[in-house]
Motif scaffolding. Structure first.
Motif, short mmCIF file in Angstrom:
data_model
loop_
_atom_site.label_atom_id
_atom_site.label_comp_id
_atom_site.label_asym_id
_atom_site.label_seq_id
_atom_site.Cartn_x
_atom_site.Cartn_y
_atom_site.Cartn_z
N VAL A 509 10.82 41.51 96.18
CA VAL A 509 10.22 42.81 96.50
C VAL A 509 10.94 43.41 97.70
O VAL A 509 11.25 42.70 98.68
N GLY A 510 11.19 44.70 97.65
CA GLY A 510 11.82 45.39 98.77
C GLY A 510 11.85 46.88 98.53
O GLY A 510 11.12 47.41 97.69
N ARG A 511 12.70 47.57 99.29
CA ARG A 511 12.88 49.01 99.09
C ARG A 511 14.11 49.22 98.22
O ARG A 511 15.20 48.79 98.58
N PRO A 512 13.94 49.88 97.07
CA PRO A 512 15.05 49.96 96.11
C PRO A 512 16.09 51.00 96.53
O PRO A 512 15.80 51.97 97.22
N LEU A 513 17.30 50.78 96.06
CA LEU A 513 18.38 51.76 96.15
C LEU A 513 18.67 52.23 94.73
O LEU A 513 19.01 51.43 93.85
N ASP A 514 18.49 53.52 94.50
CA ASP A 514 18.68 54.06 93.16
C ASP A 514 20.13 54.46 92.94
O ASP A 514 20.84 54.88 93.87
N ASP A 515 20.56 54.37 91.71
CA ASP A 515 21.91 54.77 91.31
C ASP A 515 21.84 56.22 90.82
O ASP A 515 21.26 56.49 89.77
N PRO A 516 22.41 57.18 91.56
CA PRO A 516 22.30 58.59 91.16
C PRO A 516 23.03 58.91 89.87
O PRO A 516 22.82 59.99 89.29
N ARG A 517 23.87 58.01 89.39
CA ARG A 517 24.59 58.28 88.15
C ARG A 517 23.71 58.08 86.92
O ARG A 517 24.05 58.53 85.83
#
Length: 529
Positions: A509-517
């Motif tokens: 569990v954590g803070r996600p990093l989204d892929d803008p592509r």
């Protein structure tokens, strides 16, 4: 069941462990353009398109955890559609370059979705008595068998059947796939329980339905209708109830008229894994006559985020990457763990067994809490068992500000990111998250007494995972289930030997990093209210 069944299960579990020196047997190559069809359909059935009503649901996330907070809805076609929309339906379509794939409310290992859902109903407004297959792609019911009107008397009943298509997972994961199918079943149980709670309903397992009864009721034993297609393994039946009442046996229909032929998911399978059929045979359940209710003397949950239940359920995702600089607020960390304690509310009131899964946590970045290894025994006697089984030099100290009812113990202090990453098949998400955990199951003693509980231990692990997924989403975080881990490397880290405890699932569990592509689209056209 006999001793031979437990021996076969122990042999399968040992054989399918990932090890530092080699992974469990799986395909040597994957052709993603030839991935099995993710949707089971039955050609020749009448289809009923279900309404899309989740946008209108006003149930809050805290209401899911407060028995009696949601007025129960009537059992109708619309409410059946809403139950499925919030549990087994698509939640989004994703696109990246030429690739397009769907996500669902119920998680799945590798997004392969081996779990199939069925509706069994009697005397529901707007839906004929009979058995229906749920087609998530179209949010529709396929009528597998319709009962003649003269069988329709008695109370209204709504049951949900779950099955697994082993090949969907085995195509990618080989022999270990049976484990993942069972974890997915546990996630589906959790998804259905939360959805039922959002409608003011209770949900319970139909204990009087073993695997054979379930297969016959759902039509999974009708070999001619699966000829040439991948078969389905019956898992369990769940029944919706509005008012508590003594459980009833599964419905018996007379004069059923069956329809439909199963589609072929993979016309050119390249591998075959006989050990999956062997462990499925060894673990088929019998009627459970003696439930062992869990302890429920925990205080009611407090400080739950005031967000919409439907939004949390439908935005659930698995994070692909985490922000390694993020620190989790300590009270949120405690709240996430508090969600795993068995209380008489969703999702744990669907589970009538003493908790047998106990998280061991790799805490990386939680404000005010020392990094290190922690344990969360989830039953009264689990602490004693774990203290006896784990390394004798573990500290077993309580964090000073931990809520009194939360059985959290520090085992060893120190940075454990590299350890977590190595144990989880060298995956960065296990170290870049705020915390990761492995779920230790009470194993040998339970399976020697009841080999069929091999499935249920995985179901409980999936249920824990589903609670973590939703609790994380409700707090602006994200989780990821991890099925790839080095079983015995984790055991050795903890000082475990023998089979008294075994790790069945990992999570982070954590803070996600989204892929803008990657672009996101709605799961269905919003025009079926």
């Amino acid at each position: 069941m006999n001793d031979g069944d437990s021996r076969r299960i122990f042999a399968y579990h040992e054989r399918t462990k990932h090890r530092l020196e080699r992974y469990a047997a799986g395909p040597e190559t994957l052709d993603w353009s030839a991935q099995p069809d993710p949707f089971r359909t039955f050609e020749g059935t009448d289809r009923i398109r279900l309404p899309l009503l989740a946008d209108r649901l006003d149930t809050s996330y805290p209401d899911l955890h407060r028995p009696g907070a949601v007025p129960p809805r009537a059992l109708t076609l619309d409410s059946v559609g809403l139950l499925l929309e919030l549990s087994l339906a698509l939640s989004a379509w994703k696109e990246y370059g030429p690739d397009r794939w769907s996500l669902r409310c119920n998680p799945s290992s590798g997004n392969l979705h081996p779990t199939e859902g069925y509706v069994v109903c009697q005397n529901l407004d707007g839906l004929d008595d009979g058995i229906y297959h749920y087609l998530s792609r179209d949010h529709a019911l396929e009528c597998r068998a319709r009962a003649t009107p003269d069988t329709a008397d008695g109370p209204s009943r709504l049951l949900i059947g779950l099955s697994s298509i082993h090949w969907r997972e085995a195509w990618k994961y080989g022999e270990r796939a049976f484990r993942y199918c069972q974890l997915d079943t546990g996630h589906a149980i959790g998804a259905l329980r939360y959805a039922a709670a959002a409608l003011g309903w209770g949900l319970r397992r139909v204990e009087m339905a073993d695997a054979g009864v379930t297969a016959r009721l759902l039509g999974l034993d009708r070999a001619s209708e699966f000829a040439g297609a991948e078969g389905e393994e019956a898992e369990l039946l769940l029944e919706v109830f509005i008012e508590p009442a003594p459980p009833l046996p599964p419905p018996v229909f007379g004069n059923l008229k069956w329809a439909g032929k199963a589609n072929v998911l993979d016309p050119h399978p390249m591998y075959h894994w006989p050990v999956i059929d062997e462990v499925a045979d060894a673990s088929r359940g019998s009627v459970q006559a003696t439930p062992s209710p869990p302890e429920t003397d925990y205080p009611p949950r407090a400080d739950l985020p005031a967000v919409a239940a439907a939004a949390v359920i439908r935005q659930r995702r698995s994070a692909q990457r985490f922000d390694r600089r993020f620190e989790l607020v300590r009270n949120d960390f405690y709240a996430l763990l508090d969600a795993l304690l068995a209380r008489p509310c969703a999702p744990w009131d669907v589970w009538d067994l003493t908790p047998a899964l106990h998280p061991v946590l790799f805490v990386h970045r939680v404000t005010g809490l020392a990094p290190g290894l922690y344990a969360l025994p989830r039953s009264r006697d689990a602490e004693t068992k774990l203290r006896a089984a784990l390394r004798p030099d573990f500290a077993w100290t309580r964090p000073s500000d931990c809520p009194r009812h939360l059985p959290l113990f520090l085992l060893a202090e120190g940075g454990c990111g590299p350890l977590a990453r190595t144990v989880c098949c060298h995956q960065a998400i296990a170290a870049d998250s705020a915390f990761a955990l492995g779920m230790l199951a009470e194993f040998e003693g339970i399976l020697n007494a009841a080999p069929w509980r091999y499935r249920q231990l995985h179901w409980e692990a999936g249920l824990l995972g589903q609670a973590l997924y939703l609790e994380a989403e409700a707090r602006g975080l994200r989780g990821t289930g991890i099925g790839c881990y080095f079983d015995d490397a984790f055991h050795e880290l903890l000082g475990l030997s023998g089979k008294a405890f075994q790790s069945l699932y990992h999570f982070t569990v954590g803070r996600p990093l989204d892929d803008p592509r990657i672009t996101t689209e709605a799961p269905y056209p919003r025009n079926r209210a």
